[in-house]
Motif scaffolding. Sequence first.
Motif, mmCIF file in Angstrom:
data_model
loop_
_atom_site.group_PDB
_atom_site.id
_atom_site.type_symbol
_atom_site.label_atom_id
_atom_site.label_comp_id
_atom_site.label_asym_id
_atom_site.label_seq_id
_atom_site.Cartn_x
_atom_site.Cartn_y
_atom_site.Cartn_z
ATOM 1 N N LEU A 184 11.223 9.146 23.128
ATOM 2 C CA LEU A 184 10.581 10.439 23.369
ATOM 3 C C LEU A 184 10.087 10.524 24.810
ATOM 4 O O LEU A 184 10.276 11.548 25.496
ATOM 5 N N LEU A 185 9.473 9.450 25.288
ATOM 6 C CA LEU A 185 9.010 9.419 26.686
ATOM 7 C C LEU A 185 10.187 9.430 27.648
ATOM 8 O O LEU A 185 10.090 9.999 28.746
ATOM 9 N N LEU A 203 2.217 15.701 16.386
ATOM 10 C CA LEU A 203 2.383 15.600 14.934
ATOM 11 C C LEU A 203 1.005 15.625 14.286
ATOM 12 O O LEU A 203 0.102 14.912 14.719
ATOM 13 N N ASP A 204 0.855 16.439 13.257
ATOM 14 C CA ASP A 204 -0.469 16.631 12.687
ATOM 15 C C ASP A 204 -0.410 16.560 11.167
ATOM 16 O O ASP A 204 0.573 16.973 10.544
ATOM 17 N N HIS A 205 -1.476 16.031 10.579
ATOM 18 C CA HIS A 205 -1.674 16.008 9.130
ATOM 19 C C HIS A 205 -2.998 16.716 8.877
ATOM 20 O O HIS A 205 -4.066 16.107 8.973
ATOM 21 N N PRO A 206 -2.987 18.005 8.573
ATOM 22 C CA PRO A 206 -4.227 18.789 8.510
ATOM 23 C C PRO A 206 -5.332 18.199 7.639
ATOM 24 O O PRO A 206 -6.509 18.286 8.010
ATOM 25 N N PRO A 207 -5.032 17.570 6.466
ATOM 26 C CA PRO A 207 -6.152 17.070 5.650
ATOM 27 C C PRO A 207 -6.912 15.900 6.260
ATOM 28 O O PRO A 207 -8.040 15.624 5.859
ATOM 29 N N THR A 208 -6.296 15.172 7.193
ATOM 30 C CA THR A 208 -6.985 13.995 7.724
ATOM 31 C C THR A 208 -8.030 14.415 8.745
ATOM 32 O O THR A 208 -7.851 15.384 9.483
ATOM 33 N N PRO A 209 -9.159 13.683 8.810
ATOM 34 C CA PRO A 209 -10.185 14.031 9.794
ATOM 35 C C PRO A 209 -9.821 13.662 11.232
ATOM 36 O O PRO A 209 -10.596 13.954 12.142
ATOM 37 N N LEU A 210 -8.670 12.999 11.456
ATOM 38 C CA LEU A 210 -8.290 12.653 12.834
ATOM 39 C C LEU A 210 -7.780 13.912 13.527
ATOM 40 O O LEU A 210 -6.618 14.308 13.359
ATOM 41 N N TYR A 235 0.414 11.766 5.384
ATOM 42 C CA TYR A 235 0.142 11.077 6.633
ATOM 43 C C TYR A 235 1.221 10.038 6.959
ATOM 44 O O TYR A 235 1.514 9.784 8.120
ATOM 45 N N ALA A 236 1.817 9.460 5.914
ATOM 46 C CA ALA A 236 2.887 8.495 6.157
ATOM 47 C C ALA A 236 4.037 9.126 6.928
ATOM 48 O O ALA A 236 4.696 8.466 7.750
ATOM 49 N N ALA A 241 7.631 10.151 11.580
ATOM 50 C CA ALA A 241 8.133 11.102 12.573
ATOM 51 C C ALA A 241 7.879 10.597 13.993
ATOM 52 O O ALA A 241 8.704 10.808 14.896
ATOM 53 N N ALA A 242 6.744 9.944 14.206
ATOM 54 C CA ALA A 242 6.463 9.390 15.530
ATOM 55 C C ALA A 242 7.477 8.307 15.874
ATOM 56 O O ALA A 242 7.995 8.255 17.003
ATOM 57 N N ILE A 243 7.781 7.434 14.932
ATOM 58 C CA ILE A 243 8.766 6.378 15.171
ATOM 59 C C ILE A 243 10.134 6.987 15.462
ATOM 60 O O ILE A 243 10.900 6.464 16.281
ATOM 61 N N ALA A 244 10.426 8.111 14.798
ATOM 62 C CA ALA A 244 11.720 8.770 15.000
ATOM 63 C C ALA A 244 11.779 9.575 16.294
ATOM 64 O O ALA A 244 12.808 10.197 16.585
ATOM 65 N N GLY A 245 10.683 9.599 17.063
ATOM 66 C CA GLY A 245 10.690 10.294 18.342
ATOM 67 C C GLY A 245 10.503 11.786 18.255
ATOM 68 O O GLY A 245 10.898 12.527 19.165
ATOM 69 N N GLN A 246 9.865 12.277 17.182
ATOM 70 C CA GLN A 246 9.713 13.717 17.007
ATOM 71 C C GLN A 246 8.454 14.282 17.656
ATOM 72 O O GLN A 246 8.292 15.491 17.730
#
Length: 311
Positions: A184-185, A203-210, A235-236, A241-246
């Motif tokens: 991705l970089l 990449l976002d997971h709305p229910p998580t507080p992060l 969240y998984a 998705a991050a590993i896949a470069g999305q």
Amino acid sequence: MLSDAPSLLSAPLPRRLPSTMGLRVVEAVARHGSCSGAADELNLTQSAVSKQLRGVEQIVGASLFARNRRGLEPTEAGHAFIGPAREVLVALASAVGGVAGFRQEQPMLRLHVLPILGDRWLVPRFSRFAEEHPEIDVQFTNFVAHGTAEAADATFRFGEGDWPGQQADYLFGRDVALVAAPDLLARLGPIGDVGDIARFPVLDHPPTPLRWGEFAEANTVADLVPQRVIRFGFYALVIRAAIAGQGLALVPRALVVEELSGGRLVNPAGLGFRSRHGYWLTRPADRPPSPALVLLRDWLVAEAVGMQEAR
């Protein structure tokens, strides 16, 4: 005959005695009148029953059964042997039942586990606890936010550590890293500071507080406007998705240790933040923990401390 047993304690037993299985075979053959019937009852093959029977007869030195038109009938020696053998088996069964109250039941723990925590942190290392404490039976169930079919001895939760009626022990998770796949970089360019994030999808997971807003605040950025936001219900999937470069993701560092050390993910410019939220082991505060739960809690805390997270 068994009433005389106490007087026999001072005398040595014969060097060769039939096995318990041998006694069971003789008793079953006597009732069924055949090796096949005894084999079915004892879940053995007919050849195994015959071998056991021959072994007993060799020890006692006499044939215990004779074959006639109706099957196998006890011989005179058989009649003399079968009754005491049956009494021995009954006495053994009684002895086993008599000590039942002295047995220590295997302690069991039922844990509710967040799937992402179980998959990425707990399960890969849990074999070490199982090897250290094989006497503890640990059962894992999915975490359910509003009631469960079975009460849990302890529950893994993600949050700030304050749940009504719960005693909470912090494990890890406050050390949150910005992560990205190297390709991705390579496509969108390097990240030198927070401002470069505007070129990237996040990449976002709305229910998580992060929250990305918490990340921006921690890195003294007034407004963080990414190229686009891709939202996931699990969240998984954010990590996948991050590993896949999305896109870029905010992930507790402890959940992606292997990916960071193996180069599948990188932490650009060391960016991240110290979150108020983390993973905790919680238990009902209105009852003391069992010895098994204390052992597990201490092991979990030691494992978390061993990661040397920036606490």
